[in-house]
Design an enzyme around this catalytic site. Structure first.
Site, PDB file in Angstrom:
ATOM      1  N   GLU A 156      -0.969   5.206  -7.809  1.00 36.25           N
ATOM      2  CA  GLU A 156      -0.453   6.110  -6.779  1.00 36.25           C
ATOM      3  C   GLU A 156       0.758   6.881  -7.300  1.00 36.25           C
ATOM      4  O   GLU A 156       1.667   6.305  -7.888  1.00 36.25           O
ATOM      5  CB  GLU A 156      -0.045   5.263  -5.558  1.00 36.25           C
ATOM      6  CG  GLU A 156      -0.058   6.001  -4.256  1.00 36.25           C
ATOM      7  CD  GLU A 156      -1.443   6.046  -3.593  1.00 36.25           C
ATOM      8  OE1 GLU A 156      -2.437   5.599  -4.201  1.00 36.25           O
ATOM      9  OE2 GLU A 156      -1.501   6.555  -2.459  1.00 36.25           O
ATOM     10  N   LYS A 211      -2.884  -2.943   7.499  1.00 36.03           N
ATOM     11  CA  LYS A 211      -1.954  -1.880   7.880  1.00 36.03           C
ATOM     12  C   LYS A 211      -0.817  -2.420   8.742  1.00 36.03           C
ATOM     13  O   LYS A 211      -1.003  -3.357   9.516  1.00 36.03           O
ATOM     14  CB  LYS A 211      -2.696  -0.777   8.658  1.00 36.03           C
ATOM     15  CG  LYS A 211      -3.858  -0.146   7.902  1.00 36.03           C
ATOM     16  CD  LYS A 211      -3.460   0.593   6.647  1.00 36.03           C
ATOM     17  CE  LYS A 211      -3.039   2.020   6.907  1.00 36.03           C
ATOM     18  NZ  LYS A 211      -4.150   2.930   7.219  1.00 36.03           N
ATOM     19  N   LYS A 256       0.877  -1.178   0.000  1.00 37.38           N
ATOM     20  CA  LYS A 256       0.000   0.000   0.000  1.00 37.38           C
ATOM     21  C   LYS A 256       0.910   1.222   0.000  1.00 37.38           C
ATOM     22  O   LYS A 256       1.557   1.523   1.000  1.00 37.38           O
ATOM     23  CB  LYS A 256      -0.914  -0.008   1.231  1.00 37.38           C
ATOM     24  CG  LYS A 256      -1.886   1.146   1.244  1.00 37.38           C
ATOM     25  CD  LYS A 256      -2.920   0.987   2.356  1.00 37.38           C
ATOM     26  CE  LYS A 256      -4.058   1.977   2.216  1.00 37.38           C
ATOM     27  NZ  LYS A 256      -3.634   3.360   2.490  1.00 37.38           N
TER      28      LYS A 256
HETATM   29  S1  IVH Z   1      -6.710  -0.207  -4.401  1.00 41.51           S
HETATM   30  C1  IVH Z   1     -11.076  -0.138  -5.218  1.00 41.51           C
HETATM   31  N1  IVH Z   1      -4.126  -0.629  -4.118  1.00 41.51           N
HETATM   32  O1  IVH Z   1      -5.023   3.531  -0.514  1.00 41.51           O
HETATM   33  C2  IVH Z   1      -9.712  -0.207  -4.715  1.00 41.51           C
HETATM   34  N2  IVH Z   1      -5.072   1.365  -3.188  1.00 41.51           N
HETATM   35  O2  IVH Z   1      -7.230   3.579   1.556  1.00 41.51           O
HETATM   36  C3  IVH Z   1      -9.002   1.078  -4.839  1.00 41.51           C
HETATM   37  N3  IVH Z   1      -3.437   2.847  -2.140  1.00 41.51           N
HETATM   38  O3  IVH Z   1      -7.285   5.686  -2.058  1.00 41.51           O
HETATM   39  C4  IVH Z   1      -7.715   1.181  -4.122  1.00 41.51           C
HETATM   40  N4  IVH Z   1      -1.644   1.620  -2.541  1.00 41.51           N
HETATM   41  O4  IVH Z   1      -4.838   5.857  -2.803  1.00 41.51           O
HETATM   42  C5  IVH Z   1      -5.165   0.196  -3.851  1.00 41.51           C
HETATM   43  N5  IVH Z   1      -1.840  -1.042  -3.974  1.00 41.51           N
HETATM   44  C6  IVH Z   1      -2.879  -0.251  -3.718  1.00 41.51           C
HETATM   45  C7  IVH Z   1      -2.728   0.965  -3.042  1.00 41.51           C
HETATM   46  C8  IVH Z   1      -3.868   1.745  -2.782  1.00 41.51           C
HETATM   47  C9  IVH Z   1      -2.097   2.758  -2.007  1.00 41.51           C
HETATM   48  C10 IVH Z   1      -4.261   3.961  -1.600  1.00 41.51           C
HETATM   49  C11 IVH Z   1      -5.233   4.532  -2.593  1.00 41.51           C
HETATM   50  C12 IVH Z   1      -6.581   4.495  -1.917  1.00 41.51           C
HETATM   51  C13 IVH Z   1      -6.221   4.264  -0.492  1.00 41.51           C
HETATM   52  C14 IVH Z   1      -7.315   3.481   0.187  1.00 41.51           C
END
Ligand code: IVH
Length: 279
Positions: free
Chosen positions: A107, A247, A50
């Site tokens: 991202e 997390k 993430k």
């Molecule tokens: S998937 C429908 N994959 O985390 C799924 N999000 O708390 C959409 N983020 O707003 C998100 N790394 O900005 C996804 N590998 C990853 C991610 C990721 C960072 C962020 C993203 C999102 C937030 C969600």
């Protein structure tokens, strides 16, 4: 307001959080319950870092990058196309194998080294340093003068999509691999796991690499691999039922309490604030 507003074709969602192995088991069990599957069913799930950056939606029409938008409130973001066109690892064009219309989501981030260099330059110029790479990325992107953005080494990872009438695969894994084939940067630590045990093993692998990755991450994102099952599961108000962010616990360090300041609020409320030696 400095950037034009853009309404997202489909909302940019957030993710539910898991903080323990039990939470992850609960996530898998909820999906089984919702889909009416027996208790011992194992799912294929992707697991990837993430990234602690800014989410971005890149709209390609006739394989050309025509619009880049920030997440904003999820429904409406800001048009930052001119700035995003300066990000070196974002292709301006997709190859002939890509469909006529696709929104790539991912991202924007700054590496820890590039962030340190940027802060050193800011301090040398008598300006205030930025708090962390995420703020550095946000500040670098939200520049009226795109030539300033161009001078900042922003990078992108693609991990999802918005409007996409023709997807290049039937699984999360295959679609992201197709993105990679089109020249989009995808995270090398994305893995396809086949059981709850494999998912947690990959989480621990990524956690162990966290400090040496060269960019900030704050957890591992799990996504159900089968897109037909994703569709059946659908969404809650703001997050999909088929994905979760596991997390990391906050990084811990020991330091010295150098002083305690007393802040006086507008109403006269006194709040003690610790002044810690930076670590
Ligand atoms: S998937 C429908 N994959 O985390 C799924 N999000 O708390 C959409 N983020 O707003 C998100 N790394 O900005 C996804 N590998 C990853 C991610 C990721 C960072 C962020 C993203 C999102 C937030 C969600």
């Amino acid at each position: 307001c400095r950037f034009a507003k853009v309404r997202h074709a489909g909302p940019m969602l957030s993710l539910d959080n898991a903080f323990s192995g039990e939470d992850v088991a609960g996530f898998l069990q909820q999906m089984r319950n919702f889909l009416g599957l027996p208790e011992n069913t194992e799912f294929a799930v992707t697991a990837e870092p993430k990234i602690d950056g800014l989410s971005m939606s890149l709209r390609y029409e006739r394989r050309k990058l025509v619009m880049a938008a920030t997440r904003g409130d999820g429904e409406e973001g800001e048009n930052v196309t001119a700035n995003i066109l300066t990000v070196k690892n974002i292709p301006h064009e997709l190859p002939a194998s890509a469909p006529d219309l696709i929104e790539i989501r991912g991202e924007i981030y700054l590496s820890t080294q590039d962030f340190a260099d940027l802060n050193a330059a800011l301090v040398a110029a008598g300006e205030k340093p930025l708090a962390n790479p995420r703020n550095g990325a946000a500040g670098s992107l939200r520049q009226q003068d795109a030539s300033i953005t161009a001078s900042r080494p922003l990078k992108f990872f693609a991990y999802s999509w918005g409007e996409a009438p023709e997807l290049p695969g039937e699984t999360q894994w295959d679609v992201v691999q197709a993105f990679k084939g089109w020249g989009l940067p995808v995270n090398p630590l994305m893995a396809l796991c086949h059981s709850g045990a494999e998912i947690l093993a990959h989480y621990r692998r990524i956690e162990a690499m966290r400090a040496s990755l060269g960019y900030d991450i704050d957890g591992v994102v799990y996504k159900l691999n089968d897109l037909a099952l994703q569709k059946r599961l659908g969404f809650r108000t703001r997050s999909p039922r088929w994905a979760i962010a596991h997390k990391f616990s906050a990084e811990q360090a020991t330091t010295v309490l150098e002083a305690i300041d007393i802040q006086v609020g507008r109403t006269g409320a006194l709040t003690p604030v610790a002044r810690l030696r930076p670590v």
